[in-house]
Motif scaffolding. Sequence first.
Motif, short mmCIF file in Angstrom:
data_model
loop_
_atom_site.label_atom_id
_atom_site.label_comp_id
_atom_site.label_asym_id
_atom_site.label_seq_id
_atom_site.Cartn_x
_atom_site.Cartn_y
_atom_site.Cartn_z
N PRO A 48 0.81 -1.22 0.00
CA PRO A 48 0.00 0.00 0.00
C PRO A 48 0.84 1.28 0.00
O PRO A 48 0.37 2.35 -0.40
CB PRO A 48 -0.80 -0.11 1.30
CG PRO A 48 -0.86 -1.58 1.58
CD PRO A 48 0.45 -2.14 1.10
N MET A 79 -0.30 11.27 -7.58
CA MET A 79 -1.74 11.52 -7.46
C MET A 79 -2.01 12.84 -6.77
O MET A 79 -2.93 13.58 -7.12
CB MET A 79 -2.38 10.35 -6.69
CG MET A 79 -3.84 10.50 -6.38
SD MET A 79 -4.13 11.49 -4.89
CE MET A 79 -5.89 11.36 -4.75
N THR A 80 -1.22 13.15 -5.74
CA THR A 80 -1.49 14.35 -4.95
C THR A 80 -1.38 15.60 -5.82
O THR A 80 -2.25 16.49 -5.78
CB THR A 80 -0.50 14.43 -3.76
OG1 THR A 80 -0.54 13.20 -3.05
CG2 THR A 80 -0.84 15.57 -2.82
N HIS A 101 -7.66 9.04 2.12
CA HIS A 101 -6.28 9.53 2.21
C HIS A 101 -6.31 11.05 2.10
O HIS A 101 -7.15 11.61 1.39
CB HIS A 101 -5.50 8.92 1.03
CG HIS A 101 -4.03 9.17 1.04
ND1 HIS A 101 -3.48 10.38 0.73
CD2 HIS A 101 -2.98 8.35 1.32
CE1 HIS A 101 -2.16 10.30 0.80
NE2 HIS A 101 -1.83 9.08 1.17
N ALA A 130 -4.66 13.03 0.51
CA ALA A 130 -4.48 13.57 -0.85
C ALA A 130 -5.81 13.79 -1.55
O ALA A 130 -5.87 14.50 -2.57
CB ALA A 130 -3.60 12.63 -1.67
N ALA A 145 -10.88 2.62 -2.67
CA ALA A 145 -10.59 1.70 -1.55
C ALA A 145 -9.72 2.43 -0.54
O ALA A 145 -8.92 3.30 -0.92
CB ALA A 145 -9.89 0.45 -2.06
N ASN A 152 -6.71 3.04 1.89
CA ASN A 152 -5.32 2.59 2.03
C ASN A 152 -4.99 2.24 3.48
O ASN A 152 -3.93 1.73 3.75
CB ASN A 152 -4.34 3.66 1.54
CG ASN A 152 -4.29 4.86 2.46
OD1 ASN A 152 -5.34 5.37 2.88
ND2 ASN A 152 -3.10 5.33 2.79
N ASP A 198 -10.48 8.56 -6.03
CA ASP A 198 -9.08 8.22 -5.75
C ASP A 198 -8.95 6.70 -5.80
O ASP A 198 -9.36 6.01 -4.86
CB ASP A 198 -8.70 8.77 -4.37
CG ASP A 198 -7.36 8.23 -3.88
OD1 ASP A 198 -6.68 7.52 -4.64
OD2 ASP A 198 -7.01 8.52 -2.72
N VAL A 214 -6.06 5.09 -6.05
CA VAL A 214 -4.66 4.72 -5.80
C VAL A 214 -4.58 3.37 -5.10
O VAL A 214 -3.81 2.50 -5.49
CB VAL A 214 -3.94 5.80 -4.96
CG1 VAL A 214 -2.57 5.32 -4.51
CG2 VAL A 214 -3.80 7.09 -5.76
N HIS A 215 -5.37 3.20 -4.05
CA HIS A 215 -5.23 1.96 -3.30
C HIS A 215 -5.90 0.77 -4.00
O HIS A 215 -5.46 -0.38 -3.86
CB HIS A 215 -5.78 2.09 -1.88
CG HIS A 215 -5.44 0.89 -1.06
ND1 HIS A 215 -4.15 0.58 -0.71
CD2 HIS A 215 -6.19 -0.13 -0.61
CE1 HIS A 215 -4.12 -0.55 -0.07
NE2 HIS A 215 -5.35 -1.02 0.01
N SER A 239 -1.80 5.91 -8.97
CA SER A 239 -0.33 6.08 -9.00
C SER A 239 0.30 4.77 -9.43
O SER A 239 0.04 3.74 -8.80
CB SER A 239 0.20 6.44 -7.61
OG SER A 239 -0.58 7.44 -7.01
N TYR A 273 3.19 3.61 -9.08
CA TYR A 273 4.10 2.93 -8.13
C TYR A 273 3.34 2.04 -7.16
O TYR A 273 3.96 1.28 -6.41
CB TYR A 273 5.00 3.93 -7.41
CG TYR A 273 4.34 4.79 -6.35
CD1 TYR A 273 3.73 5.99 -6.66
CD2 TYR A 273 4.38 4.40 -5.01
CE1 TYR A 273 3.15 6.77 -5.68
CE2 TYR A 273 3.81 5.19 -4.02
CZ TYR A 273 3.19 6.37 -4.37
OH TYR A 273 2.62 7.15 -3.39
N LYS A 274 2.01 2.12 -7.18
CA LYS A 274 1.22 1.21 -6.34
C LYS A 274 0.77 -0.01 -7.13
O LYS A 274 0.19 -0.93 -6.56
CB LYS A 274 -0.02 1.92 -5.80
CG LYS A 274 0.22 3.26 -5.17
CD LYS A 274 0.68 3.17 -3.74
CE LYS A 274 0.60 4.57 -3.12
NZ LYS A 274 1.07 4.62 -1.76
C1 LIG Z 1 -5.39 5.93 -1.21
C2 LIG Z 1 -4.27 6.85 -1.57
N1 LIG Z 1 -4.55 8.01 -2.17
C3 LIG Z 1 -3.60 8.88 -2.52
C4 LIG Z 1 -2.27 8.63 -2.25
C5 LIG Z 1 -1.25 9.63 -2.67
O1 LIG Z 1 -0.62 9.18 -3.81
P1 LIG Z 1 0.69 9.88 -4.39
O2 LIG Z 1 1.82 9.46 -3.51
O3 LIG Z 1 0.80 9.36 -5.78
O4 LIG Z 1 0.47 11.35 -4.34
C6 LIG Z 1 -1.92 7.44 -1.61
C7 LIG Z 1 -0.51 7.17 -1.26
O5 LIG Z 1 -0.23 6.42 -0.37
C8 LIG Z 1 -2.95 6.53 -1.27
O6 LIG Z 1 -2.68 5.37 -0.66
#
Ligand SMILES: Cc1ncc(COP(=O)(O)O)c(C=O)c1O
Length: 421
Positions: A38, A100-101, A128, A130, A178, A180, A205, A207-208, A228, A230-231
């Motif tokens: 995560p 993402m942020t 999150h 972000a 989802a 994180n 979002d 990302v997770h 993102s 990298y996830k």
């Molecule tokens: C659910 C979630 N949203 C947003 C982010 C932020 O992503 P980024 O590091 O690409 O800005 C994360 C990073 O851990 C995340 O887990």
Amino acid sequence: MPIAPTETTALDLTRVRAQFPSLSQTVAGQPAVFLDGPGGTQVPQRVIDAISDYLKSSNANTCGAYATSQRTNAVIADARAAMADFFGSGPDEVVFGPNMTTLTFAISRSIGRELGPGDEILLTHLDHDANVSPWRALEERGVTIRFVDINEDDCTLNLADLEQKVCTRTRVVAVGYASNAVGTINDVKEIVRMAHKKGALAYIDAVHYAPHGPIDVRALDCDFLVCSSYKFFGPHMGILYGKREHLQRLQPYKVRANTNAVPNRWEWGTLNHECIAGITACVDYLADLGRQVEPSASTRRAALLAAYGAIQQYERGLAETLIGGLLTIPGLKFYGISDVAKMERRCPTVAVRVAGQSPLQLATKLGKRGFFTWDGNYYALNLSERLDVEKDGGFLRIGLAHYNTAEEVQRFLAALREIVG
Ligand SMILES: Cc1ncc(COP(=O)(O)O)c(C=O)c1O
């Protein structure tokens, strides 16, 4: 040693793991166990190769009248096509950014240009930061921010509360696919429907969610969705899907010399070309995984869907083993969905606390034994505050990915039992 297939997986785990060179690391003579997905997943060799190949053979800025620059344009176009397959969107609806942020700040500032007193934005306690702070920044324009609560017993989103709070003044509903922190998967399609019913935009979002399940932006009908790479086994970058009409109509803050064409008007300055090459490679890694489980998959999108079908099935089995084991540990408090009948409503990311030891103490002891977990709030600050664990070090997070094995889960449980005493 080959990993025995179980009846719960179509994935060839030996083949999967062989593609990730970092998984063979050791800590104090013990194999490293990556339970930190995560925070960022490991990458297959083909991603590493794509990044270094770009730097060897195509390194240039875009739109020049010479070979390496033209190859760079092609690398970016390929990645846009790959992410369009990933999202189920058009390639011109794919925007690359540093993370993402940053992309979320870009969109919130742009939407915010049109907002003021009387307008509302709906956020959640599960998200999150972000997907919180970029919207809260619009409070300085007089925008009202409201929050959707959670059901505390299983850390699911309270959809009745959401339905009650979304109204004709709501301009944006920003919500995670989802969590994180605790792994909950939200009913995003229903949330988008509720937002649209009141005329609000839906900003998702993902990302997770992205390493764990398939995304279909057309089926969700969301206005924006961001993740993102990298996830999901790729390089450190963010990628945004935006409905074409919004990317065209909204006004980005950008430099004058930048094109006004969509989607490039949302990409400022020089992008990270080598990582963009890596994004195509991570999407292709997933597609190849899909073709192994479903050789008849005739398009990359079909192969991606097949990959995620196998990943979901496998990860649900792992999560069941992990959660079942955690629940037998004395003094352990589990946050989130634990009912085995509801595994499809969560990702294999779990948060726990153990009486008498802080999450940092636990993560440190586990880390010394080669188990990479995370402690704290991992920026899910609203949730750690809402559950009143922020002042006591947050949670210990254990995050599984499809490259983890049942044997790793058992070893982790044994180590945690020993540490807890
Ligand atoms: C659910 C979630 N949203 C947003 C982010 C932020 O992503 P980024 O590091 O690409 O800005 C994360 C990073 O851990 C995340 O887990």
